[in-house]
Design an enzyme around this catalytic site. Structure first.
Site, PDB file in Angstrom:
ATOM      1  CE  LYS A 183      -1.690   3.019   1.670  1.00 40.26           C
ATOM      2  NZ  LYS A 183      -1.641   4.462   1.232  1.00 40.26           N
ATOM      3  N   GLY A 235       6.059   6.225   8.475  1.00 40.43           N
ATOM      4  CA  GLY A 235       5.352   7.477   8.243  1.00 40.43           C
ATOM      5  C   GLY A 235       5.282   8.315   9.503  1.00 40.43           C
ATOM      6  CB  SER A 236       3.100  11.137  10.387  1.00 42.80           C
ATOM      7  OG  SER A 236       1.800  10.577  10.456  1.00 42.80           O
ATOM      8  CB  THR A 237       4.578  10.258  15.516  1.00 44.53           C
ATOM      9  OG1 THR A 237       6.003  10.104  15.345  1.00 44.53           O
ATOM     10  CG2 THR A 237       4.202   9.771  16.908  1.00 44.53           C
ATOM     11  CB  ALA A 239      -0.265   7.850  10.258  1.00 42.55           C
ATOM     12  N   GLY A 240       1.025   6.529  12.871  1.00 37.09           N
ATOM     13  CA  GLY A 240       1.537   5.340  13.545  1.00 37.09           C
ATOM     14  C   GLY A 240       0.775   5.023  14.819  1.00 37.09           C
ATOM     15  CD  GLU A 257      11.477   4.967  10.303  1.00 38.64           C
ATOM     16  OE1 GLU A 257      11.545   5.904  11.143  1.00 38.64           O
ATOM     17  OE2 GLU A 257      11.473   5.151   9.086  1.00 38.64           O
ATOM     18  CB  CYS A 291      11.989   9.743   9.491  1.00 37.38           C
ATOM     19  SG  CYS A 291      12.956   8.321   8.937  1.00 37.38           S
ATOM     20  CD  GLU A 389       9.171  13.991  11.438  1.00 32.61           C
ATOM     21  OE1 GLU A 389      10.179  13.355  11.091  1.00 32.61           O
ATOM     22  OE2 GLU A 389       8.046  13.479  11.556  1.00 32.61           O
TER      23      GLU A 389
END
Length: 489
Positions: A183, A235-237, A239-240, A257, A291, A389
């Site tokens: 994806k 990806g972003s924190t 979304a994580g 990550e 990142c 970030e």
């Protein structure tokens, strides 16, 4: 609609169960050039029904197909064959990166070649990793630990380095014996299309590798599907955190990550001009959209102003231009919303720190998502520009009283992905590296080695990619206790 120098046979379709199929929604995703702001390509957009179809195909390939039961050597041979197909298409992969996110054409072949080499290195673990081993036991004659594939993997890659990150996820999953649903980010799907074609050309069995490109709702649906055993996400924190919550709700495995706000500590022994060259040029790599970027520079207070002036001189000498220009040193940000994000942070920074240079769009660029390299000085480490970030070419210079204070400031962050110390004293570098709470740390610059474990402490992620640790993330250990040794052990 695909650029003529990238040969994708079915951009209007998805790759599910070994076939190129129509999207259930019948819609497409537009890819916009960050250099020109023009639409340069369109690909099929997957909807929730397509995500379910992909999970069904991957589930069948794992539960009923031969892939998990092949020997590691057999899987490794097919993964290497896929890598050979990717090697043939490295020019297209490099071109796709430049077109989609504005990656520098001068750097794209290096980036792409490194990613394919990493793919082939991971394939080698099929031969070198011990998937079944005998262990000592006090209870039985034969104790065996077998490492078996986790199952169906949803591999979700970001837009900044779409090929290298997706290639690593797919290679590890395949070597482990998992089946995969790729994806990619909707902004950068072209590399994943090439990877799907490479898997098909290599003879990877149907359903083992699948490709669906969709937006946020469809992606969330994929992660929520109970047929997914593991999610690997970069990806972003923000979304994580969402993915982690979903996986936790059904005890699915996940590797995350995520973001970073990594610090570079400048020691007294390091020359100002060399430090300025390292810091001023590093922040422009991939337009700061990394990142692990060294986005906080911590310097002794007595050297702060001198370093600020030196970095300013470096930044003002950087050549900004279209990413296709081989002389360009700083290309555009990847998309309009990313430029607007950086502009918002610049506005925030002006209220709490000293803007030394940059902070605006280049006057000579009338189109594209360009931003000057930007330096803030006298930054309070508690401020938003130091704690959040930004993901752009923005460097925060933070004064410290001494080494102890510098380490405290470096650790005063919700993130812990990377770090560095600028010093000629290797003993000091090691001492400081062991005290900074980060998953990676280098001496004299942003040092990244993706053949070794890569990942973060704190909110920078969970788990590790790279090295044998990266393979372990796709395996489950099984303990087998027997009264005797089997013949085929």
């Amino acid at each position: 609609m695909i650029p003529h120098d990238i040969r994708i046979a079915h951009p209007d379709k998805l790759y599910i169960g070994g076939q190129w199929v129509e999207s259930a929604g019948g819609k497409s995703i537009e890819i916009v050039s960050p250099n020109s702001e023009d639409v340069i390509a369109r690909v099929a957009e997957a909807v929730e029904a397509d995500m379910d179809r992909a999970v069904t195909a991957a589930r069948k390939a794992f539960d009923e197909g031969p892939w998990p039961t092949l020997s590691p050597a057999e899987r490794g041979a097919l993964v290497r064959r896929m890598g050979e197909e990717l090697q043939k298409r490295e020019p297209e992969l490099a071109r796709a990166w430049t077109l989609q996110v504005g990656g520098l054409a001068s750097f794209a072949p290096i980036m792409t070649g490194g990613a394919t080499a990493s793919f082939m290195q991971i394939a080698g673990y099929a031969d070198s990793f011990t998937f079944v081993e005998r262990r000592p036991s006090f209870q039985v004659d034969t104790a065996i630990v077998a490492y078996e594939p986790t199952g169906v993997v949803a591999a979700i890659a970001p837009w900044n380095a779409p090929y290298g990150i997706m290639a690593s996820k797919v290679a590890y999953a395949l070597v482990a014996g998992c089946t995969v649903i790729m994806k990619p980010s909707p902004e950068t799907p072209l590399e994943a299309y090439i990877m799907a074609e490479a898997a098909q050309a290599a003879g990877i069995p149907a359903g083992v590798v699948n490709l669906v490109c969709g937006g946020r709702d469809a992606s969330d649906h994929l992660v929520n599907n109970p047929g997914i055993d593991k999610v690997t996400f970069t990806g972003s924190t923000g979304a994580g955190k969402r993915i982690g919550e979903v996986c936790a709700s059904r005890i699915a495995r996940c590797t995350l990550e995520l973001g970073g706000k990594s610090a570079a500590i400048v020691r007294d022994d390091f020359p100002i001009d060399v430090a300025a060259a390292i810091l001023g040029n590093t922040i422009t790599i991939m337009s700061g959209q990394v990142c692990a970027m060294l986005s906080r520079a911590i310097v002794p207070r007595k050297r702060h102003d001198e370093l600020a002036d030196a970095i300013k001189a470096v930044m003002q000498g950087i050549r900004i231009g279209h990413s296709e220009d081989m002389a360009t040193q700083l290309g555009p940000l990847a998309m309009k919303r990313q430029l607007e994000r950086v502009e918002d942070y610049v506005a925030i920074g002006k209220g709490s720190a000293d803007l030394v240079t940059g902070g605006a769009r280049p006057a000579h660029m009338d189109k594209g998502y360009f931003m000057e390299p930007t330096l803030f000085a006298n930054v309070d480490n508690q401020s938003r520009i130091a704690q959040e970030e930004i993901f752009g070419p923005v460097l925060c210079l933070i004064p410290a009283e001494d080494e102890e204070d510098a380490i405290r400031i470096a650790n005063e962050s919700n993130y812990g992905l990377n770090g560095s110390v600028l010093t000629n004293d290797v003993d000091a570098a090691y001492r400081i590296a062991r005290r900074v709470r980060a998953g990676g740390f280098g001496q004299n610059g942003m040092k990244l080695e993706f053949g070794l474990p890569f990942g973060g402490f704190k909110q920078s992620g969970i788990g590790r990619e790279g090295g044998v640790e990266g393979l372990a993330a796709y395996l489950e250990s099984k303990t087998i206790l027997l009264d005797g040794a089997p013949a085929n052990l």
